[in-house]
Design a protein around this motif. Sequence first.
Motif, PDB file in Angstrom:
ATOM      1  N   LEU A  52      42.652 -25.122  67.097  1.00  0.00           N
ATOM      2  CA  LEU A  52      42.581 -24.156  66.007  1.00  0.00           C
ATOM      3  C   LEU A  52      42.235 -24.838  64.693  1.00  0.00           C
ATOM      4  CD1 LEU A  52      45.687 -21.911  66.746  1.00  0.00           C
ATOM      5  CD2 LEU A  52      43.286 -21.362  67.138  1.00  0.00           C
ATOM      6  N   SER A  53      41.130 -24.439  64.123  1.00  0.00           N
ATOM      7  CA  SER A  53      40.729 -24.964  62.810  1.00  0.00           C
ATOM      8  C   SER A  53      41.595 -24.275  61.748  1.00  0.00           C
ATOM      9  CB  SER A  53      39.257 -24.673  62.554  1.00  0.00           C
ATOM     10  OG  SER A  53      39.050 -23.282  62.451  1.00  0.00           O
ATOM     11  N   PRO A  54      41.690 -24.865  60.569  1.00  0.00           N
ATOM     12  CA  PRO A  54      42.491 -24.231  59.506  1.00  0.00           C
ATOM     13  C   PRO A  54      42.045 -22.800  59.189  1.00  0.00           C
ATOM     14  CG  PRO A  54      41.966 -26.481  58.911  1.00  0.00           C
ATOM     15  CD  PRO A  54      41.195 -26.183  60.170  1.00  0.00           C
ATOM     16  N   SER A  55      40.742 -22.542  59.162  1.00  0.00           N
ATOM     17  CA  SER A  55      40.271 -21.186  58.861  1.00  0.00           C
ATOM     18  C   SER A  55      40.620 -20.213  59.992  1.00  0.00           C
ATOM     19  CB  SER A  55      38.769 -21.180  58.605  1.00  0.00           C
ATOM     20  OG  SER A  55      38.059 -21.529  59.764  1.00  0.00           O
ATOM     21  N   LEU A  56      40.537 -20.684  61.220  1.00  0.00           N
ATOM     22  CA  LEU A  56      40.886 -19.846  62.363  1.00  0.00           C
ATOM     23  C   LEU A  56      42.384 -19.561  62.379  1.00  0.00           C
ATOM     24  CD1 LEU A  56      39.361 -18.495  64.642  1.00  0.00           C
ATOM     25  CD2 LEU A  56      39.724 -20.507  66.033  1.00  0.00           C
TER      26      LEU A  56
END
Length: 80
Positions: A52-56
Amino acid sequence: MIEELEHKIMTKKRFTKAIEVLVNQKGFSYIDAITYVIEERGMDYMNIKKLLSPSLKEKLTAEATRLNLVKAKKKNKLPV
């Protein structure tokens, strides 16, 4: 989209791209898109945190909060 990613190692960037494609082009919710990708690839749910990316994470948290699946962090609000 998912078919072309099946034989590649899933990276944070590829995972995010696959989720965003499902959400934007197919109308999936973020929760449904993540579940779909995990099940299609036969991935373990325990490994998702790494992808999980920070934006996701932010979008997923906002969606879960909106659906009352997690408690929203209380912020001070002025009475209006």
